[in-house]
Design a protein around this motif. Structure first.
Motif, short mmCIF file in Angstrom:
data_model
loop_
_atom_site.label_atom_id
_atom_site.label_comp_id
_atom_site.label_asym_id
_atom_site.label_seq_id
_atom_site.Cartn_x
_atom_site.Cartn_y
_atom_site.Cartn_z
N LEU A 125 -33.47 55.28 -2.07
CA LEU A 125 -32.65 54.31 -2.79
C LEU A 125 -32.55 53.00 -2.02
CD1 LEU A 125 -30.79 53.52 -5.09
CD2 LEU A 125 -28.88 54.58 -3.83
N ARG A 126 -32.34 53.10 -0.72
CA ARG A 126 -32.26 51.88 0.10
C ARG A 126 -33.57 51.11 0.04
NH1 ARG A 126 -30.76 53.46 5.89
NH2 ARG A 126 -31.25 51.25 6.18
N GLU A 127 -34.68 51.84 0.10
CA GLU A 127 -35.99 51.18 0.03
C GLU A 127 -36.19 50.52 -1.33
OE1 GLU A 127 -40.75 52.32 0.46
OE2 GLU A 127 -39.20 53.82 0.88
N ALA A 128 -35.75 51.20 -2.40
CA ALA A 128 -35.87 50.62 -3.74
C ALA A 128 -34.99 49.39 -3.88
CB ALA A 128 -35.49 51.67 -4.79
N GLN A 129 -33.80 49.41 -3.30
CA GLN A 129 -32.92 48.25 -3.34
C GLN A 129 -33.54 47.06 -2.61
OE1 GLN A 129 -29.36 49.88 -1.65
NE2 GLN A 129 -28.47 50.42 -3.65
N ASN A 130 -34.10 47.30 -1.43
CA ASN A 130 -34.72 46.22 -0.66
C ASN A 130 -35.93 45.64 -1.41
OD1 ASN A 130 -32.90 46.38 1.46
ND2 ASN A 130 -34.11 47.91 2.56
N ASN A 131 -36.72 46.53 -2.02
CA ASN A 131 -37.87 46.06 -2.78
C ASN A 131 -37.43 45.23 -3.99
OD1 ASN A 131 -39.62 47.35 -1.03
ND2 ASN A 131 -39.81 49.19 -2.31
N TYR A 132 -36.35 45.64 -4.61
CA TYR A 132 -35.83 44.91 -5.76
C TYR A 132 -35.34 43.52 -5.35
CZ TYR A 132 -32.46 43.40 -9.28
OH TYR A 132 -31.75 42.65 -10.18
N ILE A 133 -34.62 43.46 -4.24
CA ILE A 133 -34.10 42.17 -3.77
C ILE A 133 -35.26 41.24 -3.41
CG2 ILE A 133 -32.89 41.06 -1.86
CD1 ILE A 133 -31.07 42.23 -3.99
N SER A 160 -43.17 42.40 -11.35
CA SER A 160 -42.71 43.09 -10.14
C SER A 160 -41.22 43.40 -10.21
CB SER A 160 -43.03 42.24 -8.91
OG SER A 160 -42.56 42.88 -7.74
N VAL A 161 -40.43 42.42 -10.68
CA VAL A 161 -38.99 42.66 -10.79
C VAL A 161 -38.70 43.76 -11.80
CG1 VAL A 161 -36.82 41.64 -11.59
CG2 VAL A 161 -38.28 40.36 -10.03
N GLU A 162 -39.41 43.73 -12.93
CA GLU A 162 -39.20 44.77 -13.94
C GLU A 162 -39.54 46.15 -13.37
OE1 GLU A 162 -41.67 43.44 -17.07
OE2 GLU A 162 -40.35 41.78 -17.67
N ASN A 163 -40.65 46.23 -12.61
CA ASN A 163 -41.03 47.51 -12.00
C ASN A 163 -40.01 47.96 -10.97
OD1 ASN A 163 -43.37 47.66 -13.53
ND2 ASN A 163 -44.62 46.63 -11.98
N GLN A 164 -39.56 47.03 -10.15
CA GLN A 164 -38.61 47.40 -9.10
C GLN A 164 -37.25 47.77 -9.70
OE1 GLN A 164 -39.45 48.01 -6.12
NE2 GLN A 164 -41.54 47.19 -6.34
#
Length: 449
Positions: A419-427, A380-384
């Motif tokens: 981008l904000r959504e991708a950042q939140n998903n990554y965190i 999941s982290v790699e995908n995000q």
């Protein structure tokens, strides 16, 4: 005189300044994860209490040993007969014999006895079993203390990781906010020059306001998680704590993946505690069986008795007594109580063995589930991460197109939101990875102190 006092005061202040400057600020800490754990083991109240329990267990062992050592006691008794006791003697003892009993007073007004007694346990089956049990109980308290330390390590580690994730989140927000502020300022300037519409600047203003609010929330969350970390460590909440580890270094630490038929459960402190509990249960069976045996004690005593009718000469003459001997006691019939004590003790052994089997299966299931969650969180982290890089690239290209007049402000706004959504998903994925890493280490029994 007044000038002299002022001169002395000025000397005190001038001397005190450097002294105060030399006092270190002990409420400022920069800790790695290991240093934070070391601090917690020394200051966390649960760990301190567990250490005290270990000391109590050691004292209990010594107390049990003491019951089998020689016991010495001293006593003193003093009596002042205000009225001497009267005894009736048969009249036949008199000459001539009397048909009625004759009242006679025996004894002296003052009587006192001083003595000392020594006793020694020679044989008692329950004592020797109890001695073994007390040592096992000490082992149980040590393992319970180890479990408390492991739980503290887990709690501190998770809290520490939460702070690192919050810092990573704040770093991403700051970078995004810098770029968004730059885009807003450029769009605002273009609007003033008549190149874009006001709605273009307003869209970016809304995004900027939302991101600033998100940043404030992230700062508060960082403060809350830092306080939680200090609490888990037993550190004063008012202290300043700065974690020094980097999140990328922690991510690079590999966690071993064991096969399904692993014996990792033997490394778990919970299983070791049940093993010790089983030892105690078996000693209970042995203790109740030893209750069928007799008990033998030896004793020796010496005393002096003082008697007189005059207190001033009470201690002039004494009558010593000394005796040695032993006592054998054997409870032959107890109404079947010992039989049921033994039966219940054996049933307790079976219960503990059932709990051990259940825990063994539970640990195997926990390891399997933790491994799957950890591997899923890795992917999941790699995908995000890929999604985050892709969202950053889309936003970069969209801004270029918008600056060249071939794109719309709505595309820029959509890219900023993505981008904000991708950042939140990554965190979120990063936090889950670190927490699952701790849970897997704990399941495998790799966390020890």
């Amino acid at each position: 005189m007044k000038n002299r006092i002022c001169f002395i005061i000025s000397l005190l202040f001038s001397a005190g300044g450097p002294l105060l400057a030399q006092v270190p600020d002990t409420l400022n800490y920069k800790f790695s994860l290991k240093e934070a754990i070391d601090y917690a083991v020394k200051h966390q109240s649960a760990v301190l209490n567990a250490t005290i329990d270990e000391e109590i267990a050691r004292n209990d062992v010594k107390k049990t040993v003491g019951t089998g050592l020689p016991q010495v006691s001293a006593s003193y008794n003093f009596q002042d007969y205000l009225k001497l006791p009267t005894t009736l003697l048969p009249g036949e003892f008199l000459s001539p014999p009397s048909p009625t009993p004759i009242p006679v007073k025996f004894g002296t007004k003052y009587n006192s006895t001083a003595g000392i007694e020594l006793s020694q346990l020679i044989f008692d089956g329950t004592f020797f079993v109890g001695l073994q049990a007390s040592k096992t109980y000490k082992e149980l308290s040590v393992r319970a203390s180890t479990r408390t330390k492991i739980e503290t390590v887990v709690a501190v580690t998770k809290a520490y990781y939460s702070v690192l994730v919050n810092r990573e989140q704040l770093k991403l927000i700051d970078a995004n906010l810098t770029q968004l502020t730059k885009s807003f300022n450029e769009t605002e300037a273009m609007f003033k020059n008549g190149f874009v519409e006001k709605i273009d600047a307003d869209r970016l203003q809304v995004l900027k306001n939302n991101l600033e609010t998100e940043r404030e929330n992230a700062i508060r969350s960082l403060s809350i998680n830092t306080d939680l970390l200090k609490f888990q460590m037993g550190m004063p909440v008012g202290a300043v704590l700065v974690p020094t580890d980097q999140i990328n270094d922690i991510r690079s630490e590999a966690v071993s993946i064991v096969p399904a038929d692993s014996t990792a459960y033997k490394k778990r402190i919970e299983y070791a505690l049940l093993e010790t509990q089983r030892k105690l249960n078996l000693l209970d069976v042995k203790r109740y069986k030893s209750a069928y045996l007799p008990t033998l004690k030896g004793f020796a005593s010496a005393s002096k008795n003082f008697q007189s009718d005059d207190f001033s000469s009470h201690y002039d003459q004494s009558f010593p007594t000394s005796v040695i001997g032993f006592t054998l006691s054997w409870n032959l019939i107890s109404g079947g109580q010992r039989i049921y004590d033994v039966r219940n003790a054996k049933l307790s052994v079976r219960k503990t063995e059932n709990s051990m089997l259940d825990l063994k299966n539970g640990i195997a299931n926990e390891i399997s589930a933790s491994q799957k969650l950890y591997m899923n969180s890795q992917r999941s982290v790699e995908n995000q991460e890929r999604n985050l890089r892709l969202a950053e690239e889309i936003l970069r290209v969209t801004r270029i197109k918008y600056g060249q007049g071939v794109g719309s402000s709505l595309e820029v706004t959509t890219a900023e939101t993505s981008l904000r959504e991708a950042q939140n998903n990554y965190i979120t994925a990063l936090y889950n990875l670190l927490i699952n890493k701790v849970d897997l280490d704990k399941a495998l029994g790799n966390i020890n102190y």
